[in-house]
Design an enzyme around this catalytic site. Structure first.
Site, PDB file in Angstrom:
ATOM      1  N   LYS A  60       0.859  -1.192   0.000  1.00 14.30           N
ATOM      2  CA  LYS A  60       0.000   0.000   0.000  1.00 14.30           C
ATOM      3  C   LYS A  60       0.894   1.241   0.000  1.00 14.30           C
ATOM      4  O   LYS A  60       1.913   1.271   0.721  1.00 14.30           O
ATOM      5  CB  LYS A  60      -0.899  -0.023   1.234  1.00 14.30           C
ATOM      6  CG  LYS A  60      -1.907   1.111   1.285  1.00 14.30           C
ATOM      7  CD  LYS A  60      -2.824   0.992   2.501  1.00 14.30           C
ATOM      8  CE  LYS A  60      -3.909   2.057   2.508  1.00 14.30           C
ATOM      9  NZ  LYS A  60      -4.832   1.946   3.642  1.00 14.30           N
ATOM     10  N   SER A 150      -9.811   1.819   2.661  1.00 12.44           N
ATOM     11  CA  SER A 150      -8.953   2.599   1.806  1.00 12.44           C
ATOM     12  C   SER A 150      -7.920   1.752   1.061  1.00 12.44           C
ATOM     13  O   SER A 150      -7.341   2.222   0.078  1.00 12.44           O
ATOM     14  CB  SER A 150      -8.215   3.647   2.652  1.00 12.44           C
ATOM     15  OG  SER A 150      -7.379   3.045   3.599  1.00 12.44           O
ATOM     16  N   SER A 174     -10.065  -0.511   6.965  1.00 15.22           N
ATOM     17  CA  SER A 174      -9.550  -0.424   5.595  1.00 15.22           C
ATOM     18  C   SER A 174      -8.831  -1.652   5.066  1.00 15.22           C
ATOM     19  O   SER A 174      -8.458  -1.678   3.897  1.00 15.22           O
ATOM     20  CB  SER A 174      -8.601   0.761   5.471  1.00 15.22           C
ATOM     21  OG  SER A 174      -9.359   1.910   5.327  1.00 15.22           O
TER      22      SER A 174
HETATM   23  N1  GLN Z   1     -13.249   4.305   6.100  1.00 11.71           N
HETATM   24  C1  GLN Z   1     -12.573   4.716   7.266  1.00 11.71           C
HETATM   25  C2  GLN Z   1     -12.099   6.138   7.126  1.00 11.71           C
HETATM   26  O1  GLN Z   1     -12.288   6.716   6.103  1.00 11.71           O
HETATM   27  C3  GLN Z   1     -11.445   3.769   7.580  1.00 11.71           C
HETATM   28  C4  GLN Z   1     -10.180   4.097   6.915  1.00 11.71           C
HETATM   29  C5  GLN Z   1      -9.013   3.230   7.296  1.00 11.71           C
HETATM   30  O2  GLN Z   1      -9.139   2.218   7.981  1.00 11.71           O
HETATM   31  N2  GLN Z   1      -7.857   3.689   6.862  1.00 11.71           N
HETATM   32  O3  GLN Z   1     -11.557   6.707   8.026  1.00 11.71           O
END
Ligand code: GLN
Length: 525
Positions: A60, A150, A174
Site C-alpha cells: 500500500k 482505503s 480499511s
Molecule cells: N473508512 C474509514 C475512514 O475513512 C477507515 C479508513 C481506514 O481504515 N484507513 O476513516
C-alpha cells in the site's frame, strides 16, 4: 555492494506480465515494478534462506519504500513526488525473508475513505465480479463496482492474482472492508503488534498494519515474521506484554491444537458469539444473508457452539470513530505545509499576498475528502467543541472496549483483569458480516452526495459501510474478514461476501488458526 542481475523465477515473470496487462484497467498499482526492478530485488534475496523466498507483495502506498526509485505518495497530490529516504520496518522485515515488492498499491488519499474513490490517481476497480476478470473489468461504467477502501489497490491486486499477498493498513476497517468486497482474506492484527515505523500516520491511536492474501497459511507466516517489538515505533508493544498475551491465550491455543489433531470437528468446545448488534437488520443488504447463514451453520458442523450475545455499544462506534480519527488526522497532517517536503504551491505574484504559502499548498495539495476530515477534526479539538465531541467520543471508545472485554472469556492482557466484570455468557470469538452490503457501484460515487449523505454519522452516507468494522478498531482487537460466498439476489448478484472473526487482544494466532479451519471447510463446500 551492487546487486548483479539474476534471471527471475518464471512464476514472478508471469505475474508481472499479467499485472502489466491487467493493471491499466484495474488501477490497483499506482507504481508497478519493472522487470529489471524485480531482477535487482531477486538478486539480493538470500536464496533458500527466507520464509518468503520469491513471494511477491503489493505494498500500500502508505508504507515508506526506498532505494528503488519508488515514491511514497499516499495517493495524494501532496506527496505525489515524495521519495522516502528510509523504508518502513515491515517492508524491510519482508525483504529480509525474501519477499519481492511488485509495486505500490492505490488507496484512498491518506487512508480516508471506504471505496478507494478518493485517490489522486483515480479509483481502483473491483476485479471479483460474477464474470471472469476480463469480463468484469470490461463491464460498462454503469456496472463497475469499487474495490473498497482505503486499501482497495491491495485487495484488488491480491484478488486479481497480481501478487501473492499485500500490505494494507486498517485504521477503521480499511483492510477488512476491501478484502470483503474483493473476496480475499484481510487480517487486522491487534493494535501495537506490527511496527508502524515508516507507515504514514493517519490516526495514530487506531492505525494498524493489515495483511491480505488468498491463503491463510501465508498470512500466518507473515504475521509470525512481523510480530516483533520495534524500538523505532513508540506504540510498539514491548516483548514482555507479548509474552503475557501468549500466556493468557495459551489455554485456548491448547484446546484448538488438541481439537485439530484429534477430531473431525476441529472447533469442538469453541464458543462463538453472534452479536445481534452487528447484524443490523434495517441496514444489512439481504443478498448477503444466504452466504452468512451457511457460514454460521458450517461453524456448527465444525463443532463450535454459537451464542447469541449483545454488543449494545456497537452502533455508537461510527460517530465516535469519525470524531477521533478526524481529530488525530488534523494533528498528523499538519506537517504537510509546503515547507519541509512534499508539494509546494507555486508562487503567484498576481495572487493575494496575504494568503500564506501553507494555506495555498494545503488547498491545492489535499483532496476534498481529506480537507473535510481536517476541518471536522480541527473543530472537534477546538476549545468550544472539545468536551462535547472529542471527550465524548473517548468515553464511547472506553465503553466499547469495556463491553468487548466483558464478552470474551480470556481477559485483556493489556488491562487489569479486576477492572472488568464478565458477562453471564462469555465467548472465545465473535463473528459478524464484514460490511452491510456488497461492493457499491462506482457510479454511486461519481454523482455528488446530498449534504445529508455526506455527514459521517448519517445512516444513508457511504461512511455507514464502516459500521461493523469499527468496534474492533476502537478496541484495538484482532479481526479477519474471510470470504464466505457470493451475494444471492439483489442488484449486485454474484459479488463477494465477507464474514469477520474477531477476538480478544493478543489472540491473533488463534484467530488465524480458526480462520484457516473455516476457510478450508468453506472451500470444500
Ligand atoms: N473508512 C474509514 C475512514 O475513512 C477507515 C479508513 C481506514 O481504515 N484507513 O476513516
Amino acid at each position: 555492494m551492487a546487486a548483479t542481475s539474476t534471471s527471475l523465477p518464471a512464476r514472478l515473470g508471469t505475474t508481472l506480465q499479467r499485472a502489466q496487462r491487467i493493471n491499466p484497467r484495474l488501477n490497483a498499482f499506482t507504481q508497478l515494478s519493472s522487470q529489471s526492478d524485480l531482477e535487482t530485488q531477486y538478486a539480493r534475496v538470500d536464496k533458500g534462506k527466507g520464509r518468503l523466498d520469491g513471494k511477491s507483495v503489493g505494498v500500500k502506498d502508505m508504507f515508506a519504500t526506498s532505494g528503488d526509485g519508488s515514491r511514497t505518495t499516499c495517493s495524494s497530490r501532496m506527496l505525489q513526488d515524495y521519495k522516502s529516504p528510509f523504508e518502513a520496518t515491515v517492508v524491510r522485515q519482508l525483504r529480509q525473508e525474501g519477499a519481492i515488492v511488485m509495486g505500490k498499491t492505490n488507496m484512498d488519499e491518506f487512508g480516508m475513505g471506504s471505496a478507494n474513490f478518493h485517490s489522486h490517481f483515480g479509483p481502483t476497480l473491483n476485479p471479483s465480479g460474477p464474470q471472469d476478470i476480463d469480463g468484469t473489468l470490461g463491464m460498462g461504467e454503469s456496472e463497475q463496482r469499487v474495490a473498497g477502501g482505503s486499501s482497495g489497490g491491495s485487495a484488488a491486486a491480491v484478488a486479481a492474482d497480481l501478487c501473492d499477498f499485500a500490505l494494507a493498513t486498517d485504521t477503521g476497517g480499511s483492510t477488512r472492508l476491501p478484502a470483503s468486497y474483493c473476496g480475499v482474506l484481510g487480517f487486522k492484527p491487534s493494535y501495537g503488534l506490527l511496527s508502524r515505523f515508516g507507515v504514514v500516520a493517519y490516526a495514530s491511536s487506531l492505525d494498524t498494519v493489515g495483511l491480505m492474501s488468498k491463503d491463510v497459511t501465508i498470512l500466518r507466516d507473515i504475521f509470525d515474521i512481523l510480530d516483533q517489538h520495534d524500538p523505532r515505533d513508540p506504540t510498539s508493544i514491548p516483548t514482555f506484554a507479548r509474552e503475557r498475551a501468549s500466556t493468557v491465550h495459551s489455554d485456548l491455543e491448547k484446546r484448538i491444537g488438541e481439537a485439530l489433531n484429534s477430531s473431525e470437528k476441529p472447533l469442538s468446545g469453541i464458543r462463538i458469539g453472534v452479536p445481534a448488534d452487528l447484524f443490523p437488520t434495517s441496514l444489512l443488504d439481504p443478498s448477503l444473508l444466504p452466504s452468512i447463514r451457511s457460514a454460521l451453520s458450517r461453524l456448527k458442523d465444525l463443532g463450535a457452539t454459537l451464542h447469541s450475545v449483545r454488543l449494545k455499544t456497537a452502533p455508537l462506534g461510527l460517530s465516535a470513530y469519525y470524531v477521533l480519527a478526524s481529530a488525530e488526522a488534523s494533528s498528523n497532517l499538519a506537517r504537510y505545509d509546503g515547507t519541509e517536503y512534499g508539494f509546494r504551491a507555486p508562487e503567484d505574484s498576481s495572487e493575494d499576498v496575504r494568503t500564506p504559502l501553507y494555506a495555498k499548498t494545503r488547498t491545492l495539495g489535499f483532496g476534498d475528502e481529506v480537507k473535510k476530515r481536517l476541518l471536522l477534526g480541527t473543530f472537534a479539538l477546538s476549545a468550544e467543541a472539545f468536551d462535547n465531541y472529542y471527550l465524548q467520543a473517548q468515553r464511547v471508545r472506553k465503553m466499547i472496549q469495556n463491553e468487548l472485554d466483558s464478552l470474551f472469556t480470556s481477559s485483556n492482557p493489556l488491562r487489569q483483569s479486576s477492572s472488568i466484570s464478565k458477562g453471564a455468557e462469555t465467548v472465545d470469538f465473535i463473528v459478524h458480516p464484514t460490511t452491510i452490503s456488497p461492493a457499491p457501484l462506482l457510479s454511486s460515487f461519481t454523482s455528488p452526495p446530498s449534504p445529508r449523505d455526506s455527514s459521517p454519522t448519517s445512516t444513508s452516507s457511504s461512511y455507514v459501510q464502516d459500521l461493523l468494522s469499527l468496534p474492533a478498531s476502537l478496541a484495538g482487537l484482532p479481526a479477519i474478514s474471510i470470504p464466505v460466498g457470493r451475494t444471492q439476489g439483489g442488484d449486485a448478484e454474484g459479488w463477494p461476501v465477507g464474514m469477520t472473526l474477531m477476538s480478544q487482544w493478543g489472540n491473533d494466532r488463534n484467530v488465524l488458526d480458526v480462520a484457516k479451519i473455516v476457510d478450508h471447510a468453506l472451500r470444500k463446500c
